[in-house]
Motif scaffolding. Structure first.
Motif, PDB file in Angstrom:
ATOM      1  N   VAL A  12      -9.719   1.490  16.760  1.00 25.47           N
ATOM      2  CA  VAL A  12      -8.940   1.315  15.534  1.00 25.47           C
ATOM      3  C   VAL A  12      -7.917   2.440  15.392  1.00 25.47           C
ATOM      4  CG1 VAL A  12      -9.105   1.254  13.021  1.00 25.47           C
ATOM      5  CG2 VAL A  12     -10.719  -0.042  14.403  1.00 25.47           C
ATOM      6  N   SER A  13      -8.302   3.665  15.733  1.00 20.83           N
ATOM      7  CA  SER A  13      -7.370   4.796  15.633  1.00 20.83           C
ATOM      8  C   SER A  13      -6.161   4.605  16.533  1.00 20.83           C
ATOM      9  CB  SER A  13      -8.072   6.104  16.013  1.00 20.83           C
ATOM     10  OG  SER A  13      -9.129   6.376  15.139  1.00 20.83           O
ATOM     11  N   MET A  14      -6.389   4.158  17.759  1.00 19.45           N
ATOM     12  CA  MET A  14      -5.264   3.956  18.675  1.00 19.45           C
ATOM     13  C   MET A  14      -4.360   2.842  18.171  1.00 19.45           C
ATOM     14  SD  MET A  14      -3.576   4.917  21.278  1.00 19.45           S
ATOM     15  CE  MET A  14      -4.534   5.906  22.391  1.00 19.45           C
ATOM     16  N   ALA A  15      -4.937   1.758  17.683  1.00 21.89           N
ATOM     17  CA  ALA A  15      -4.120   0.660  17.160  1.00 21.89           C
ATOM     18  C   ALA A  15      -3.303   1.113  15.951  1.00 21.89           C
ATOM     19  CB  ALA A  15      -5.005  -0.529  16.795  1.00 21.89           C
ATOM     20  N   VAL A  16      -3.912   1.898  15.069  1.00 25.13           N
ATOM     21  CA  VAL A  16      -3.202   2.383  13.878  1.00 25.13           C
ATOM     22  C   VAL A  16      -2.070   3.330  14.274  1.00 25.13           C
ATOM     23  CG1 VAL A  16      -3.442   3.856  11.829  1.00 25.13           C
ATOM     24  CG2 VAL A  16      -5.081   2.029  12.258  1.00 25.13           C
ATOM     25  N   ILE A  17      -2.330   4.218  15.207  1.00 27.43           N
ATOM     26  CA  ILE A  17      -1.286   5.152  15.644  1.00 27.43           C
ATOM     27  C   ILE A  17      -0.130   4.389  16.285  1.00 27.43           C
ATOM     28  CG2 ILE A  17      -0.764   6.918  17.375  1.00 27.43           C
ATOM     29  CD1 ILE A  17      -3.347   8.291  16.586  1.00 27.43           C
ATOM     30  N   GLU A  18      -0.445   3.405  17.095  1.00 28.65           N
ATOM     31  CA  GLU A  18       0.616   2.627  17.736  1.00 28.65           C
ATOM     32  C   GLU A  18       1.424   1.828  16.717  1.00 28.65           C
ATOM     33  OE1 GLU A  18       1.745   2.685  20.752  1.00 28.65           O
ATOM     34  OE2 GLU A  18       0.193   3.797  21.786  1.00 28.65           O
ATOM     35  N   LEU A  19       0.767   1.259  15.724  1.00 29.81           N
ATOM     36  CA  LEU A  19       1.468   0.430  14.743  1.00 29.81           C
ATOM     37  C   LEU A  19       2.149   1.241  13.639  1.00 29.81           C
ATOM     38  CD1 LEU A  19      -1.009  -2.551  14.216  1.00 29.81           C
ATOM     39  CD2 LEU A  19       1.220  -2.611  15.330  1.00 29.81           C
ATOM     40  N   MET A  20       1.444   2.208  13.086  1.00 30.18           N
ATOM     41  CA  MET A  20       1.936   2.909  11.901  1.00 30.18           C
ATOM     42  C   MET A  20       2.784   4.138  12.233  1.00 30.18           C
ATOM     43  SD  MET A  20       0.714   0.968   9.688  1.00 30.18           S
ATOM     44  CE  MET A  20      -0.044   1.187   8.137  1.00 30.18           C
TER      45      MET A  20
ATOM     46  N   SER B 291       3.614   0.784  21.263  1.00 31.35           N
ATOM     47  CA  SER B 291       3.477  -0.332  22.194  1.00 31.35           C
ATOM     48  C   SER B 291       2.578  -1.418  21.605  1.00 31.35           C
ATOM     49  CB  SER B 291       2.893   0.160  23.511  1.00 31.35           C
ATOM     50  OG  SER B 291       2.611  -0.926  24.357  1.00 31.35           O
ATOM     51  N   LEU B 292       3.126  -2.630  21.494  1.00 32.75           N
ATOM     52  CA  LEU B 292       2.329  -3.758  21.016  1.00 32.75           C
ATOM     53  C   LEU B 292       1.330  -4.239  22.059  1.00 32.75           C
ATOM     54  CD1 LEU B 292       4.992  -5.806  19.021  1.00 32.75           C
ATOM     55  CD2 LEU B 292       3.209  -4.290  18.134  1.00 32.75           C
ATOM     56  N   VAL B 293       1.604  -3.941  23.319  1.00 36.54           N
ATOM     57  CA  VAL B 293       0.651  -4.300  24.379  1.00 36.54           C
ATOM     58  C   VAL B 293      -0.648  -3.521  24.186  1.00 36.54           C
ATOM     59  CG1 VAL B 293       0.228  -4.219  26.873  1.00 36.54           C
ATOM     60  CG2 VAL B 293       2.470  -4.903  26.001  1.00 36.54           C
ATOM     61  N   VAL B 294      -0.536  -2.240  23.874  1.00 40.37           N
ATOM     62  CA  VAL B 294      -1.731  -1.421  23.638  1.00 40.37           C
ATOM     63  C   VAL B 294      -2.507  -1.972  22.444  1.00 40.37           C
ATOM     64  CG1 VAL B 294      -2.541   0.878  22.979  1.00 40.37           C
ATOM     65  CG2 VAL B 294      -0.741   0.635  24.685  1.00 40.37           C
ATOM     66  N   VAL B 295      -1.799  -2.328  21.384  1.00 39.53           N
ATOM     67  CA  VAL B 295      -2.455  -2.892  20.200  1.00 39.53           C
ATOM     68  C   VAL B 295      -3.155  -4.200  20.551  1.00 39.53           C
ATOM     69  CG1 VAL B 295      -2.070  -3.811  17.879  1.00 39.53           C
ATOM     70  CG2 VAL B 295      -0.843  -1.775  18.626  1.00 39.53           C
ATOM     71  N   GLY B 296      -2.509  -5.041  21.341  1.00 43.84           N
ATOM     72  CA  GLY B 296      -3.118  -6.303  21.754  1.00 43.84           C
ATOM     73  C   GLY B 296      -4.366  -6.110  22.589  1.00 43.84           C
ATOM     74  N   VAL B 297      -4.318  -5.172  23.523  1.00 38.24           N
ATOM     75  CA  VAL B 297      -5.492  -4.887  24.362  1.00 38.24           C
ATOM     76  C   VAL B 297      -6.632  -4.335  23.506  1.00 38.24           C
ATOM     77  CG1 VAL B 297      -6.363  -3.403  26.215  1.00 38.24           C
ATOM     78  CG2 VAL B 297      -4.175  -4.581  26.482  1.00 38.24           C
ATOM     79  N   GLU B 298      -6.319  -3.432  22.602  1.00 38.63           N
ATOM     80  CA  GLU B 298      -7.344  -2.870  21.709  1.00 38.63           C
ATOM     81  C   GLU B 298      -7.950  -3.969  20.830  1.00 38.63           C
ATOM     82  OE1 GLU B 298      -8.421   0.224  21.851  1.00 38.63           O
ATOM     83  OE2 GLU B 298      -6.862   1.143  23.062  1.00 38.63           O
ATOM     84  N   ALA B 299      -7.119  -4.870  20.310  1.00 42.35           N
ATOM     85  CA  ALA B 299      -7.613  -5.972  19.474  1.00 42.35           C
ATOM     86  C   ALA B 299      -8.494  -6.921  20.291  1.00 42.35           C
ATOM     87  CB  ALA B 299      -6.444  -6.733  18.857  1.00 42.35           C
ATOM     88  N   PHE B 300      -8.106  -7.179  21.540  1.00 50.63           N
ATOM     89  CA  PHE B 300      -8.916  -8.042  22.405  1.00 50.63           C
ATOM     90  C   PHE B 300     -10.288  -7.414  22.676  1.00 50.63           C
ATOM     91  CE2 PHE B 300     -10.384  -9.166  26.668  1.00 50.63           C
ATOM     92  CZ  PHE B 300     -10.568 -10.534  26.497  1.00 50.63           C
ATOM     93  N   MET B 301     -10.311  -6.116  22.975  1.00 52.20           N
ATOM     94  CA  MET B 301     -11.583  -5.434  23.228  1.00 52.20           C
ATOM     95  C   MET B 301     -12.458  -5.448  21.981  1.00 52.20           C
ATOM     96  SD  MET B 301     -10.664  -2.265  25.789  1.00 52.20           S
ATOM     97  CE  MET B 301      -9.796  -1.359  24.550  1.00 52.20           C
ATOM     98  N   LEU B 302     -11.856  -5.253  20.821  1.00 59.92           N
ATOM     99  CA  LEU B 302     -12.598  -5.287  19.566  1.00 59.92           C
ATOM    100  C   LEU B 302     -13.180  -6.678  19.325  1.00 59.92           C
ATOM    101  CD1 LEU B 302     -13.461  -3.951  16.908  1.00 59.92           C
ATOM    102  CD2 LEU B 302     -11.236  -4.580  15.981  1.00 59.92           C
TER     103      LEU B 302
END
Length: 167
Positions: A124-132, A140-151
Motif C-alpha cells: 500500500v505504501s508503494m502504491a500511495v507513493i507512486e500515485l500521490m 509509474s502506473l505499472v508499479v501501482v498495477g503490479v502492487e494491486a494485482f499482488m494485493l
C-alpha cells in the motif's frame, strides 16, 4: 540347570512376543500417519497455495529490499544518481523501503500474520507513493498495477484458505 534353561526359554519367548507386538504397533502407527497426512493435505490445498504465494512474495521482498539498500550504499546508479544527490523525500522513502521490505520478507517466509501485515503495508505504501507523490519515484502506473494485482491475489488466496478451515 533345566529350571534355568526353562526360565531363559520363557524369557526369550516373552521378548520375541514383545518384539512382534512392537513391530505390529509401529507398522499400524506409520500406516495411520500416512493415511491421515494424505487426507489432511488434500483438505488444505488453498492453505498450501497461500503459503507458496507468501514464500514467492518473500523472495521478491528480499530482492526489492536489497535493491533499495544498493541504492543507499551506491552499488546501483552513477555519480549523478548517488544517494546524497537525491531529494530528502526520495532518501526517506528509499530507507523506509530498504528496511520494511526485508522485515516483511522474514515474516512472509515464516507465514506469520505479522509478516502479511508488514507486507501489506509495503504494498500500500508503494502504491500511495507512486500515485500521490509522483515526484519521488516517478509515478509509474505499472508499479501501482503490479502492487494491486499482488494485493488482490493475496486477498483471494487468504479468503479461499480461510473457507477451507472449519469455524
Amino acid at each position: 540347570m533345566s529350571e534355568i534353561s526353562t526360565r531363559d526359554a520363557a524369557r526369550d519367548s516373552a521378548n520375541a512376543r514383545d518384539a512382534v507386538r512392537d513391530n505390529a504397533r509401529d507398522s499400524a502407527m506409520s500406516v495411520a500417519a500416512i493415511s491421515s497426512e494424505r487426507t489432511e493435505s488434500d483438505d488444505n490445498v488453498w492453505t498450501r497455495r497461500l503459503v507458496l504465494f507468501l514464500r514467492v512474495m518473500a523472495l521478491l521482498s528480499i530482492l526489492k529490499g536489497l535493491y533499495h539498500w544498493a541504492q543507499v550504499t551506491g552499488f546501483v546508479g552513477g555519480e549523478d544518481d548517488a544517494f546524497e544527490n537525491q531529494s530528502m523525500a526520495w532518501q526517506a522513502s528509499t530507507i523506509y523501503f530498504a528496511v520494511i521490505e526485508l522485515v516483511a520478507a522474514v515474516g512472509l517466509w515464516l507465514a506469520t500474520p505479522w509478516g502479511a501485515v508488514v507486507w501489506l503495508t509495503t504494498v500500500v505504501s508503494m502504491a500511495v507513493i507512486e500515485l500521490m507523490f509522483p515526484g519521488i519515484y516517478g509515478g509509474s502506473l505499472v508499479v501501482v498495477g503490479v502492487e494491486a494485482f499482488m494485493l488482490a491475489a493475496y486477498l483471494a488466496l487468504a479468503w479461499m484458505a480461510a473457507r477451507e478451515r472449519p469455524p
